[in-house]
Design a protein around this motif. Structure first.
Motif, PDB file in Angstrom:
ATOM      1  N   VAL A 167       0.827  -1.209   0.000  1.00 16.51           N
ATOM      2  CA  VAL A 167       0.000   0.000   0.000  1.00 16.51           C
ATOM      3  C   VAL A 167       0.862   1.261   0.000  1.00 16.51           C
ATOM      4  O   VAL A 167       0.607   2.211  -0.763  1.00 16.51           O
ATOM      5  N   LEU A 168       1.890   1.295   0.833  1.00 17.10           N
ATOM      6  CA  LEU A 168       2.750   2.472   0.871  1.00 17.10           C
ATOM      7  C   LEU A 168       3.442   2.691  -0.468  1.00 17.10           C
ATOM      8  O   LEU A 168       3.523   3.831  -0.967  1.00 17.10           O
TER       9      LEU A 168
ATOM     10  N   GLU B 146      -2.971  -0.728 -12.899  1.00 19.15           N
ATOM     11  CA  GLU B 146      -1.690  -1.340 -13.264  1.00 19.15           C
ATOM     12  C   GLU B 146      -0.852  -1.665 -12.032  1.00 19.15           C
ATOM     13  O   GLU B 146      -0.265  -2.754 -11.935  1.00 19.15           O
ATOM     14  N   LEU B 147      -0.782  -0.721 -11.105  1.00 23.64           N
ATOM     15  CA  LEU B 147       0.044  -0.926  -9.921  1.00 23.64           C
ATOM     16  C   LEU B 147      -0.495  -2.033  -9.033  1.00 23.64           C
ATOM     17  O   LEU B 147       0.267  -2.921  -8.589  1.00 23.64           O
ATOM     18  N   PHE B 148      -1.791  -2.000  -8.727  1.00 24.78           N
ATOM     19  CA  PHE B 148      -2.350  -3.031  -7.844  1.00 24.78           C
ATOM     20  C   PHE B 148      -2.222  -4.420  -8.463  1.00 24.78           C
ATOM     21  O   PHE B 148      -1.878  -5.391  -7.768  1.00 24.78           O
ATOM     22  N   ILE B 149      -2.470  -4.518  -9.748  1.00 27.40           N
ATOM     23  CA  ILE B 149      -2.352  -5.824 -10.416  1.00 27.40           C
ATOM     24  C   ILE B 149      -0.901  -6.312 -10.371  1.00 27.40           C
ATOM     25  O   ILE B 149      -0.636  -7.494 -10.139  1.00 27.40           O
ATOM     26  N   ASN B 150       0.043  -5.392 -10.581  1.00 25.63           N
ATOM     27  CA  ASN B 150       1.461  -5.773 -10.540  1.00 25.63           C
ATOM     28  C   ASN B 150       1.875  -6.279  -9.161  1.00 25.63           C
ATOM     29  O   ASN B 150       2.813  -7.076  -9.050  1.00 25.63           O
ATOM     30  N   TYR B 151       1.205  -5.806  -8.111  1.00 25.17           N
ATOM     31  CA  TYR B 151       1.517  -6.265  -6.757  1.00 25.17           C
ATOM     32  C   TYR B 151       0.694  -7.496  -6.357  1.00 25.17           C
ATOM     33  O   TYR B 151       0.766  -7.928  -5.203  1.00 25.17           O
ATOM     34  N   GLY B 152      -0.082  -8.020  -7.297  1.00 29.80           N
ATOM     35  CA  GLY B 152      -0.802  -9.271  -7.032  1.00 29.80           C
ATOM     36  C   GLY B 152      -2.209  -9.099  -6.487  1.00 29.80           C
ATOM     37  O   GLY B 152      -2.814 -10.083  -6.039  1.00 29.80           O
ATOM     38  N   TRP B 153      -2.726  -7.871  -6.503  1.00 34.91           N
ATOM     39  CA  TRP B 153      -4.081  -7.641  -6.043  1.00 34.91           C
ATOM     40  C   TRP B 153      -5.067  -7.930  -7.191  1.00 34.91           C
ATOM     41  O   TRP B 153      -4.691  -7.986  -8.356  1.00 34.91           O
ATOM     42  N   THR B 154      -6.340  -8.087  -6.826  1.00 35.16           N
ATOM     43  CA  THR B 154      -7.381  -8.256  -7.843  1.00 35.16           C
ATOM     44  C   THR B 154      -8.315  -7.051  -7.833  1.00 35.16           C
ATOM     45  O   THR B 154      -8.401  -6.314  -6.834  1.00 35.16           O
ATOM     46  N   TRP B 155      -9.004  -6.866  -8.943  1.00 30.07           N
ATOM     47  CA  TRP B 155      -9.846  -5.677  -9.143  1.00 30.07           C
ATOM     48  C   TRP B 155     -11.306  -6.084  -9.281  1.00 30.07           C
ATOM     49  O   TRP B 155     -11.659  -6.973 -10.065  1.00 30.07           O
ATOM     50  N   GLY B 156     -12.174  -5.388  -8.529  1.00 33.06           N
ATOM     51  CA  GLY B 156     -13.603  -5.681  -8.584  1.00 33.06           C
ATOM     52  C   GLY B 156     -14.246  -5.347  -9.917  1.00 33.06           C
ATOM     53  O   GLY B 156     -15.330  -5.854 -10.237  1.00 33.06           O
ATOM     54  N   GLY B 157     -13.591  -4.511 -10.703  1.00 28.71           N
ATOM     55  CA  GLY B 157     -14.136  -4.192 -12.026  1.00 28.71           C
ATOM     56  C   GLY B 157     -14.022  -5.335 -13.001  1.00 28.71           C
ATOM     57  O   GLY B 157     -14.653  -5.305 -14.072  1.00 28.71           O
ATOM     58  N   SER B 158     -13.248  -6.357 -12.648  1.00 22.36           N
ATOM     59  CA  SER B 158     -13.099  -7.533 -13.513  1.00 22.36           C
ATOM     60  C   SER B 158     -14.138  -8.607 -13.200  1.00 22.36           C
ATOM     61  O   SER B 158     -14.234  -9.609 -13.928  1.00 22.36           O
ATOM     62  N   TRP B 159     -14.898  -8.440 -12.125  1.00 24.36           N
ATOM     63  CA  TRP B 159     -15.907  -9.415 -11.778  1.00 24.36           C
ATOM     64  C   TRP B 159     -17.021  -9.381 -12.818  1.00 24.36           C
ATOM     65  O   TRP B 159     -17.318  -8.342 -13.420  1.00 24.36           O
ATOM     66  N   SER B 160     -17.676 -10.513 -12.991  1.00 27.55           N
ATOM     67  CA  SER B 160     -18.762 -10.575 -13.978  1.00 27.55           C
ATOM     68  C   SER B 160     -19.990  -9.822 -13.471  1.00 27.55           C
ATOM     69  O   SER B 160     -20.585  -9.013 -14.190  1.00 27.55           O
ATOM     70  N   SER B 161     -20.364 -10.073 -12.237  1.00 32.35           N
ATOM     71  CA  SER B 161     -21.481  -9.362 -11.628  1.00 32.35           C
ATOM     72  C   SER B 161     -21.477  -9.664 -10.132  1.00 32.35           C
ATOM     73  O   SER B 161     -21.348 -10.839  -9.736  1.00 32.35           O
ATOM     74  N   PRO B 162     -21.570  -8.631  -9.302  1.00 33.32           N
ATOM     75  CA  PRO B 162     -21.620  -7.210  -9.691  1.00 33.32           C
ATOM     76  C   PRO B 162     -20.242  -6.699 -10.122  1.00 33.32           C
ATOM     77  O   PRO B 162     -19.238  -7.415  -9.986  1.00 33.32           O
ATOM     78  N   LYS B 163     -20.216  -5.471 -10.599  1.00 32.69           N
ATOM     79  CA  LYS B 163     -18.969  -4.783 -10.903  1.00 32.69           C
ATOM     80  C   LYS B 163     -18.673  -3.801  -9.766  1.00 32.69           C
ATOM     81  O   LYS B 163     -19.500  -2.949  -9.443  1.00 32.69           O
ATOM     82  N   ASP B 164     -17.496  -3.943  -9.199  1.00 31.20           N
ATOM     83  CA  ASP B 164     -17.124  -3.045  -8.106  1.00 31.20           C
ATOM     84  C   ASP B 164     -15.850  -2.296  -8.550  1.00 31.20           C
ATOM     85  O   ASP B 164     -14.724  -2.666  -8.203  1.00 31.20           O
TER      86      ASP B 164
ATOM     87  N   GLN C 157     -14.456   0.422  -7.875  1.00 33.93           N
ATOM     88  CA  GLN C 157     -13.619   1.124  -6.886  1.00 33.93           C
ATOM     89  C   GLN C 157     -12.687   0.208  -6.121  1.00 33.93           C
ATOM     90  O   GLN C 157     -11.743   0.658  -5.459  1.00 33.93           O
ATOM     91  N   HIS C 158     -12.927  -1.100  -6.188  1.00 34.57           N
ATOM     92  CA  HIS C 158     -12.438  -2.066  -5.224  1.00 34.57           C
ATOM     93  C   HIS C 158     -11.202  -2.836  -5.698  1.00 34.57           C
ATOM     94  O   HIS C 158     -11.186  -3.442  -6.759  1.00 34.57           O
ATOM     95  N   PHE C 159     -10.136  -2.813  -4.831  1.00 35.97           N
ATOM     96  CA  PHE C 159      -8.973  -3.688  -5.027  1.00 35.97           C
ATOM     97  C   PHE C 159      -8.792  -4.493  -3.732  1.00 35.97           C
ATOM     98  O   PHE C 159      -8.962  -3.944  -2.633  1.00 35.97           O
ATOM     99  N   GLN C 160      -8.445  -5.761  -3.868  1.00 34.45           N
ATOM    100  CA  GLN C 160      -8.275  -6.578  -2.681  1.00 34.45           C
ATOM    101  C   GLN C 160      -7.113  -7.548  -2.841  1.00 34.45           C
ATOM    102  O   GLN C 160      -6.712  -7.908  -3.942  1.00 34.45           O
ATOM    103  N   MET C 161      -6.576  -7.950  -1.694  1.00 38.41           N
ATOM    104  CA  MET C 161      -5.501  -8.921  -1.635  1.00 38.41           C
ATOM    105  C   MET C 161      -6.004 -10.131  -0.823  1.00 38.41           C
ATOM    106  O   MET C 161      -6.438  -9.962   0.330  1.00 38.41           O
TER     107      MET C 161
END
Length: 327
Positions: free
Chosen positions: A192-193, A303-321, A323-327
């Motif tokens: 995160v930092l 790009e940055l979150f994906i490079n650090y191994g996080w996933t993005w809620g905008g890639s979900w089929s449904s719902p689409k989130d 704003q959301h990144f998670q590890m």
């Protein structure tokens, strides 16, 4: 010419040549001895009537000034010297202006509240890492007192010792440096930092970054709603996932929502109609192009979150989130 007269003239001439010449105050004074009877010869020998003559006894002293031209020249010279003395002033060079000192750079933002806008001149852009810090949260400290009984409660899933309080600098929507804060799981502190320091260095704009407790309204779900309504970027809140009874990644401090107004949580039905909770998101649910503050697969935060191994809620089929990144 008679012999007697000639001899008389020779005497007068000799007296003139033998006369004394004195300079007094720049004026030439002739002192000549002659006989009273030679007065007419003295005058005819070059003395003017304007000369000052003093005749005393049979052998008198003549005191005369030099010619009027010499006197005038001497007088003019004296006047000129006096005028020069009066009008001449000491010439001094203009002092070189002292340059304004550069504003002192901040070495920390720990003492500044979240939301404080800082002058760009205060920020040492060559050493941004000093504005990205992590601290443990201890029972009874100021952060603990803000979150306990609200975003953090006693539970079996995460301990207070698992969490870290971050102070971070970000660029707001006006392009100014602003102080932000966030609570995250200690396991993702480094990610995160690094990510948010890079975003800040590149001028990536984040509207605000407060703890969700600043929007507390009595329960975690409603408080999350108000935080999103205020377009606030946040992480930790002990709650279940939206639309689910399962524990959210936010409850573990391992999910971050960024600029939620421009990146809403949306469900699309079979007809393609969007369903969302916040009216301020209406302009951002259909046309998800590369617009300001919208997170897409070409967005720098993505790009940055994906490079650090996080996933993005905008890639979900449904719902689409979005704003959301998670590890």
């Amino acid at each position: 010419m008679s012999e007697k007269r000639k001899r008389r003239e020779n005497i007068i001439t000799a007296l003139l040549i033998a006369g004394m010449c004195i300079v007094v105050g720049g004026t030439i004074i002739f002192v000549v001895k002659y006989s009273r009877g030679d007065e007419n010869k003295l005058l005819s020998a070059g003395m003017t009537e304007a000369s000052s003559v003093s005749l005393e006894s049979s052998e008198e002293t003549v005191i005369t000034s030099a010619s009027s031209e010499t006197t005038a020249a001497s007088s003019s010279s004296e006047t000129s010297e006096e005028t020069t003395e009066e009008t001449t002033t000491e010439t001094t060079e203009e002092p070189t202006p002292t340059p304004e000192p550069e504003p002192e750079k901040l070495t920390s933002i720990r003492g500044y509240k979240a939301g404080t806008v800082l002058d760009r001149d205060q920020i040492d852009t060559d050493n941004l890492s000093q504005y990205f810090t992590s601290e443990e949260i201890e029972e009874g400290d100021s952060v603990y007192n803000r979150i306990y009984g609200q975003s953090y409660v006693d539970n079996d899933n995460i301990d207070l010792s698992d969490l870290r309080y971050l102070k971070m600098l970000h660029v707001n929507f006006d392009g100014d440096y602003q102080v932000g804060e966030m609570i995250v799981n200690e396991l993702v502190v480094s990610d995160v930092l690094d990510i948010f320091e890079t975003l800040c260095a590149e001028g990536y704009e984040i509207y605000s970054m407060y703890l969700i407790d600043d929007f507390w309204s009595g329960d975690p779900d409603d408080s999350d709603w108000y935080s999103i309504e205020a377009n606030n970027t946040s992480c930790f809140c002990y709650r279940t996932a939206t639309g689910s009874g399962n524990l959210s990644k936010h409850a573990l401090g391992r999910a971050i929502d960024i600029n939620p107004q421009q990146n809403p949580y949306v469900t699309y039905d079979s007809d393609g109609d969007a369903h969302y909770s916040h009216d301020n998101a209406s302009d951002y649910v259909y046309d998800r192009g590369d617009y300001d503050h919208m997170i897409t697969t070409s967005d720098r935060a993505y790009e940055l979150f994906i490079n650090y191994g996080w996933t993005w809620g905008g890639s979900w089929s449904s719902p689409k989130d979005y704003q959301h990144f998670q590890m």
